[in-house]
Design an enzyme around this catalytic site. Structure first.
Site, PDB file in Angstrom:
ATOM      1  N   ASP A 246       0.861  -1.061   0.005  1.00 58.77           N
ATOM      2  CA  ASP A 246       0.070  -0.185   0.029  1.00 58.77           C
ATOM      3  C   ASP A 246       0.927   1.217   0.065  1.00 58.77           C
ATOM      4  OD1 ASP A 246      -3.363   0.723   1.719  1.00 58.77           O
ATOM      5  OD2 ASP A 246      -2.076   1.733  -0.035  1.00 58.77           O
TER       6      ASP A 246
HETATM    7  C1  GLC Z   1      -4.314   4.090  -0.315  1.00 58.15           C
HETATM    8  C2  GLC Z   1      -5.306   3.201   0.144  1.00 58.15           C
HETATM    9  C3  GLC Z   1      -5.130   2.037  -0.906  1.00 58.15           C
HETATM   10  C4  GLC Z   1      -5.063   2.705  -2.255  1.00 58.15           C
HETATM   11  C5  GLC Z   1      -3.789   3.315  -2.473  1.00 58.15           C
HETATM   12  C6  GLC Z   1      -3.521   3.641  -3.737  1.00 58.15           C
HETATM   13  O1  GLC Z   1      -3.600   4.764   0.829  1.00 58.15           O
HETATM   14  O2  GLC Z   1      -4.932   2.529   1.350  1.00 58.15           O
HETATM   15  O3  GLC Z   1      -6.472   1.281  -0.787  1.00 58.15           O
HETATM   16  O4  GLC Z   1      -5.444   1.587  -3.367  1.00 58.15           O
HETATM   17  O5  GLC Z   1      -3.616   4.037  -1.423  1.00 58.15           O
HETATM   18  O6  GLC Z   1      -4.458   4.746  -4.160  1.00 58.15           O
END
Ligand code: GLC
Length: 701
Positions: A246
């Site tokens: 993430d």
């Molecule tokens: C965010 C979220 C995740 C998302 C990623 C990219 O922090 O936790 O669900 O897919 O970043 O946007």
């Protein structure tokens, strides 16, 4: 490949206009040009994507980039948020909306979506409950399979396919106190039977990628969780796809207190099985040192690179021509997408109650649309909700406009009355004046889209600002009032909900929620949704869910020494599965055969479903099981089947569901048949007091 080029394939940067997290290390286009980037997120627009892709193709190895985006509930056409759509209990719909979203996004140059989000959530304080399929793992597993199939189709290289990412692995929704990014204390049994099954279903459906959660389980951050990623996900389940961290999660292992520096953080993540570093640059800046310090082996880097290259191969990127800017879809196709969005909104909206029997509303001469979610125009982001891709809020028509179209002879007046975010700016008197002469008041309250989703936990998940005061003033008029709630979670607002003559939960219903609501109010279609989560009566009841484990002192009204509150009932305000026209359906004559079954056999469950609804409306029939003795014990209810039974007005039908005896097993890996007695409980929701019950005995034969 040089080491820098290999690590480049493991590096994802953001180049988008809307970063979805704090940019710690803004990486320039130069990195792409130098072949030190493997994927990009948040960049939108086929021309810009083609431009950056050309830079990558011009590098020494010419390896194409993967472009990712959070296409969670739509790309341009926005569908209801996942918690709403889960409540449609309709796998065909789940697949279809994902397929449309994939087609829209791929044609605009996106290859991968960071969806479906599969985190079981039983705590409405947690803002991300909006992004997932609710409280039940069996439902979530079916949602997972439908979404992966819908996004990916049969061939990832197809022009309407997106690689899907099952996220956030795992138990992110168990965050302590419902506070986002907090740790989770999860028992081995709950991990096995509640949180892991939806991800197993996604893997079995062939999901291309998995994203670990920001959070930790019992002190081990998921981004460094070798036992669950390298172990359970890869070795036990056989997942050979790509694991994408993430946002900045690898770098955050230092803050988690499990790594002293980026080199250690990078080593922990790589050894755990994380292939791509989203945005933190921990791999780019930490892996060379980790190699020098002997914290990782070169083979681990090679294995990760091969998985990334295999995904690019499956996506057909090595052969792909630059994406030609896809113009607007043909009018017929665009109309079909909007029709699907409307159908999804109709099937996700939940009728919480109709105590004053206001539905259908007939032909009101003057309709007052009151509240901060009744915006006369624009401001539609509260209709499409968080993570709405490139959805255009202003494409979502306003409720007044939809009402004018459906009730052309009615006078429609609209007043916001109060601010949706905070007390202060208010014009309750103006709203009351507008409502005073109305034949029908639509009271549009809820939580704003920016108070839902990531980093949006709420200690008091009710109606923000002066909305309760506005409601009180409107109710005092004693005009026929339909409450229409907008939001991404069960809102704790019992007094307001109960005071309204009728109450609907419209969630963040997407591009077509306003026409869908107009049709529901007019009686053209029923509110087809059911609750995929238990709706708490108060914050004090949280966490609340139907699959609780038996107590040695189960609640008994005549015995104070049983499990209960002094000041509240145990039951939620509305149970899981609640919805539909009140009192319209009756179940009777449950028959289960055979009453003794072997592990490889099947159980036929027949029940008579009668409708007294005034128009065609589906009954949604739930089949739960209850293991009457097991160690560890089993929840008092486990969902194992759901059937939408289409019924004409006044129709009675005998419905038969067939349940494999294996459905009596626990969810989770390695579950084996546990001989003994089980109750089959059939109902219109999870309220056990209204279930039809029959017993079966499972024998080992
Ligand atoms: C965010 C979220 C995740 C998302 C990623 C990219 O922090 O936790 O669900 O897919 O970043 O946007």
């Amino acid at each position: 490949m040089t080491l820098a080029e290999k690590i480049g394939q493991l590096t994802m940067i953001t180049l988008g206009d809307q970063p979805t997290g704090p940019i710690a290390d803004p990486v320039t286009i130069a990195e792409v040009h130098a072949g030190r980037v493997g994927s990009v997120l948040n960049l939108a627009g086929p021309e810009r994507i083609a431009q950056v892709q050309a830079l990558a193709r011009a590098t020494r190895l010419g390896i194409p980039l993967v472009f990712g985006l959070d296409v969670v509930h739509g790309y341009r056409t926005v569908f209801p948020v996942p918690i709403a759509e889960a409540g449609a209990f309709d796998p065909t719909l789940w697949r279809e909306t994902a397929r449309v979203a994939a087609a829209e996004a791929r044609r605009q140059g996106i290859h991968l979506t960071f969806a479906p989000m599969l985190d079981i959530a039983r705590d409405p304080r947690w803002g991300r409950i909006v992004e997932g399929p609710g409280e039940d793992p069996w439902l979530a597993a079916r949602f997972a399979a439908a979404k992966v199939t819908g996004f990916q189709g049969a061939d990832l290289a197809a022009p309407d396919a997106l690689a899907a990412t099952a996220k956030h692995f795992v138990a992110y929704g168990a965050a302590v106190a419902g506070r986002d990014y907090a740790g989770a204390e999860v028992s081995a049994t709950s991990l096995a039977e509640v949180y892991l099954p939806p991800f197993r279903a996604a893997v079995e459906a062939g999901v291309a990628a998995v994203m670990p959660a920001f959070s930790d389980i019992d002190g081990v951050p998921m981004t460094a969780h070798a036992a669950l990623i390298a172990g359970r996900l890869r070795r036990v389940w056989g997942f050979d796809g790509v694991v994408i961290s993430d946002w900045d999660a690898i770098g955050q292992l230092v803050a988690h207190g499990v790594a002293a520096d980026l080199a250690e953080a990078a080593a922990l993540a790589l050894r755990a099985g994380v292939d791509i570093d989203m945005v933190s640059a921990a791999y780019r800046r930490g892996l060379p040192e980790a190699l020098d310090r002997g914290l990782v082996e070169p083979e681990a880097i090679d294995a990760a690179v091969l998985r990334v290259l295999a995904l690019k191969e499956r996506l057909g990127l090595f052969e792909a021509e630059p994406v030609a800017p896809a113009g607007p879809p043909p009018a017929a196709e665009a109309a079909g997408r909007r029709a699907l969005a409307r159908h999804a909104a109709e099937r996700s909206t939940v009728l919480l109650h109709d105590r004053s029997s206001l539905l259908p509303v007939g032909s009101p001469r003057r309709i007052a649309v009151i509240g901060p979610f009744a915006r006369a125009a624009g401001g539609g982001s509260d209709r499409i909700g968080p993570w709405a891709g490139l959805g255009d809020p202003d494409q979502a028509s306003s409720l007044p406009a939809a009402l004018r179209a459906r009730f052309p002879d009615a006078e429609i007046v609209s007043r916001v009355g109060v601010d949706a975010h905070r007390p202060g700016r208010r014009d309750i008197a103006g709203a009351v004046a507008a409502a005073r002469q109305a034949d029908l008041v639509l009271l549009c309250l809820g939580e704003p889209a920016d108070w839902s989703g990531e980093a949006a936990s709420r200690a008091e998940p009710g109606l923000p600002g002066d909305q309760p005061a506005l409601a009180e003033a409107i109710f005092a008029l004693e005009r026929p009032t339909v409450l229409i709630l907008t939001g991404g979670r069960p809102l704790i607002a019992s007094a307001v909900i109960d005071r309204a003559g009728t109450a609907l939960m419209a969630w963040f219903g997407g591009t077509e929620i306003a026409p869908a609501l107009a049709g529901i109010l007019a009686g053209d279609v029923p509110a087809g949704g059911r609750l995929p989560v238990s709706w708490p009566r108060s914050i004090g009841q949280i966490p609340i869910f139907f699959a609780e484990r038996p107590s040695g002192r189960p609640f008994a009204p005549d015995n104070p020494f049983t499990s209960h509150y002094l000041d509240q009932p145990n039951a939620p305000h509305f149970p899981f599965g609640h919805g539909g026209t009140p009192g319209a359906f009756a179940l009777s004559d449950l028959a289960v055969a055979p009453v003794t079954v072997g592990p490889a056999e099947e159980i036929a469950i027949a029940v008579t479903v009668a409708s007294t609804a005034a128009r065609a409306e589906d009954a949604v029939v739930f089949v739960f099981i209850q293991a009457l003795k097991a160690l560890p014990n089993r929840p008092v209810l486990e969902l194992r089947a759901v059937e939408r039974v289409a019924l004409a007005p006044g129709e009675t039908r005998r419905a038969t569901l067939r349940l494999p005896a294996a459905a009596l097993d626990r969810l989770g890996d390695g579950a084996v048949p546990e001989p003994g007695r089980y109750a089959i409980r059939v109902g219109l929701d999870a309220d056990r007091s209204r279930h039809l019950v029959a017993a079966v005995t499972l024998e080992t034969r």
